[in-house]
Write an enzyme that holds these catalytic residues in place. Structure first.
Site, PDB file in Angstrom:
ATOM      1  N   ASP A   1      11.424   0.521 -11.478  1.00  0.00           N
ATOM      2  CA  ASP A   1      11.250   0.678 -12.922  1.00  0.00           C
ATOM      3  C   ASP A   1       9.765   0.912 -13.182  1.00  0.00           C
ATOM      4  OD1 ASP A   1      12.113   0.312 -15.818  1.00  0.00           O
ATOM      5  OD2 ASP A   1      10.620  -1.287 -15.639  1.00  0.00           O
TER       6      ASP A   1
ATOM      7  N   TYR B   1      10.916  -3.974 -29.923  1.00  0.00           N
ATOM      8  CA  TYR B   1      10.392  -5.249 -30.390  1.00  0.00           C
ATOM      9  C   TYR B   1       8.875  -5.109 -30.477  1.00  0.00           C
ATOM     10  CZ  TYR B   1      10.648  -5.477 -25.242  1.00  0.00           C
ATOM     11  OH  TYR B   1      10.599  -5.167 -23.900  1.00  0.00           O
TER      12      TYR B   1
ATOM     13  N   GLY C   1       3.613  -1.910 -13.491  1.00  0.00           N
ATOM     14  CA  GLY C   1       2.803  -1.580 -14.662  1.00  0.00           C
ATOM     15  C   GLY C   1       2.795  -2.717 -15.658  1.00  0.00           C
TER      16      GLY C   1
END
Length: 604
Positions: free
Chosen positions: A374, A446, A335
């Site tokens: 992930d 962040y 992704g």
């Protein structure tokens, strides 16, 4: 079941009490069902059939089915049961040979009737008939999986969506770790008197006006705050992202992890990115991933690739790195910002999506390279580069499918939003529900602020906490992690994110945060962003705000993390009992890996 040949007339005059025994509670509808079907209808009459099934765990020794017909509808003959009535109320009892039902067994009896009505108000052994085609009172549905909020050291607020019932829901049982703690009439409850730093699981069951209890809701895992967080140890995660495109213009290769000293100070690598296309996980960059030939001086082990070897590229270099550092585990990340648009289609069939990802990650050519997957979806049920409207439960369904397919021996993780604002991205998705299937979340703490707001105000892109003048409340690390924990995500499943880069503006005259700007500061690869290894010398930090550094040099203003501010953030991570830290990404660090070293030493 066999059908008796004899058809007999129904006794109409005997009193009901003489024919129906008292129902035993053990034989009530919680352990048996009765369903009705109409076999045929010839206009002036019809054939009906009841099926009784033992759904419990003990043998039934007898059964009695009762129902009401509307006036003008009646039983005229029956078989395989003794049928009687009192007015429009009808009763059927087992005959001698079909009253005993073992668990899971069923038996049917039939009758011929006249009239056009249908049965109503069915009872089986004195309880409700709970069969799927039951014309009587069905039990309520399962409530929604409870959500958790306002979690403290000793309490948690639970709320859930209402169950449905044909006659109405009366109240709800709230169960903690399988034991009922209260019954409430509404759809929320605050459980108190809990122990700090302790895991609990909650479910909810609905009860209707007939006092029937429906099935349980989904499970919500909750960990109270406080207590003594787990001390950092060998299982503390220190993870870095390695990008496949870094091997081009950045000239950053797997070998650099070794020569910089970083490989000895990390536990995990996320290899970024695989693509999500057509509902499937797909290769991101075939050349960089497994085809690029490495010379001896570029290779981890000093051996050049040959033209005919079965695996080359980054995958083969990662294999060599793992051979040298056996403690490192590698996950394939799919992704990312650019390729997140494919998740919307993929989660329409989570099982098929998970199957495709497993088949790719476990491809025999590189199965030994990867230790899990992930998922970097930016963002479920919210907007990133594109917008998704899959709903708050789509992410949970995806994570469950991945866990089901990859099993317990593989890692299943996700990178998630750090938008802790009211009604923001964290609130759009059930991250707590999905966390039960994840080993951890990489919380992207962040990119809160940057030169996409070309005129400012200048602000640190990775503030640890809020500060006076922050442009958006909830846009800081502490707010995001606190909200996730309050919703029920365990602290040990949260990793704090560090950016190995800065974000900056140009046309700035004010040194302190909050100044105006004219646009994005120039960067090596993209305006408004620059690697730490460049900024360290180009624009050295001359101030700190909210736990991160900033620098004003000439007319440029930058914010970024330094080894000192990373040390402060790692102390925070330990104080909060987090699972560790991660960073984006390796190539932004210095050649001797000083930022990785700061993370490593800060988590010890």
């Amino acid at each position: 079941m066999r059908r008796r040949a004899a058809v007999f007339a129904v006794t109409l005059a005997l009193p009901l009490g003489a024919l129906v025994g008292t129902a035993s509670p053990a034989q009530a509808a919680e352990s048996a069902t009765a369903t009705y079907t109409k076999g045929s209808d010839w206009g002036t009459g019809f054939e009906g059939k009841w099926t009784v099934k033992n759904t419990g765990t003990t043998t039934l020794s007898a059964w009695t089915v009762e129902w009401d017909f509307p006036s003008g509808t009646k039983v005229t003959s029956a078989w395989d049961a003794t049928v009687s009535n009192s007015g429009d109320h009808w009763t059927a009892k087992n005959v001698g040979w079909n009253g005993t039902l073992a668990p899971g067994a069923s038996v049917s009896f039939g009758f011929n009737g006249s009239g056009s009505g249908s049965p109503a108000n069915c009872k089986l052994n004195g309880g409700s008939c709970d069969g799927g085609t039951n014309p009587g009172d069905a039990p309520p549905s399962a409530p929604g999986t409870p959500a958790a909020s306002d979690i403290t050291n000793t309490s948690v607020k639970l709320s859930w969506s209402a169950a449905t019932d044909d006659k109405g829901v009366k109240n709800y049982d709230v169960l903690r770790d399988g034991t009922k703690v209260t019954t409430v009439t509404g759809t929320s409850y605050t459980d108190t008197g809990l122990t700090a730093g302790t895991d609990y699981s909650y479910t909810v069951k609905a009860r209707d006006t007939a006092d029937q209890t429906g099935p349980s809701s989904g499970v919500r895992q909750v960990r109270t705050t406080g207590g003594n967080p787990d001390p950092p140890g060998g299982d503390t995660v220190k993870l870095g992202y390695f990008t496949n495109w870094g091997v081009y213009g950045r000239n950053y290769h797997v070998k650099n992890l070794d020569t910089s000293g970083s490989a000895s100070k990390i536990t995990h690598i996320n290899y970024a990115f695989g693509n999500v296309q057509g509902g499937k996980c797909t290769i991101g960059d075939a050349y960089a991933d497994y085809d690029k030939a490495y010379t001896a001086d570029q290779s981890v082990d000093g051996k050049a690739d040959t033209w005919d070897q079965p695996l080359r590229g980054n995958f083969n270099q990662l294999r060599k790195l793992k051979a040298k550092y056996p403690n490192i585990k590698v996950l394939w990340s799919f992704g990312g910002w650019t390729w997140s648009g494919g998740f919307t289609e993929a989660v329409k069939n989570p099982a098929a999506f998970a199957e495709s990802c497993y088949n790719l990650v476990e491809d025999p050519r590189w199965a030994d390279v990867f230790d899990g997957i992930d998922l970097d979806w930016e963002y479920p049920n919210a907007c990133g580069l594109t917008c998704d409207s899959s709903g708050p439960n789509a992410f949970t369904a995806m994570m469950k499918a991945m866990r089901d397919k990859f099993g317990s021996k593989n890692l299943v993780t996700a990178a998630i939003t750090a938008d802790g604002s009211d009604g923001g991205k964290i609130d759009k998705t059930d991250y707590a529900g999905a966390s039960q299937y994840a080993d951890w979340y990489n919380v992207m703490t962040y990119d809160f602020f940057g030169a996409w707001d070309a005129k400012g105000p200048t602000a640190p892109h990775s503030p640890l906490k809020s500060y006076d003048g922050i442009p958006q409340q909830g846009f800081n690390t502490d707010a995001a992690l606190s909200k996730l924990k309050a919703k029920g995500v365990a602290a040990k499943k949260l990793l704090l994110g560090i950016g190995f880069y800065g974000r900056g503006w140009t046309g700035v005259t004010q040194s302190a945060p909050g100044g105006t700007a004219t646009g994005a500061a120039p960067g090596t690869y993209e305006a408004g962003i620059e690697d730490y290894k460049v900024l360290k010398s180009k624009c050295p930090a001359n101030g700190t705000v909210a736990g991160t550094a900033y620098a004003h040099c000439g007319n440029e203003w930058w914010s970024y993390d330094t080894p000192a501010t990373i040390g402060g953030k790692m102390s925070y991570a330990k104080q909060q009992g987090l699972g560790g830290a991660f960073f984006w990404e390796f190539s932004g660090d210095t050649s001797n890996g000083e930022l990785v070293s700061a993370i490593d030493s800060g988590l010890k």
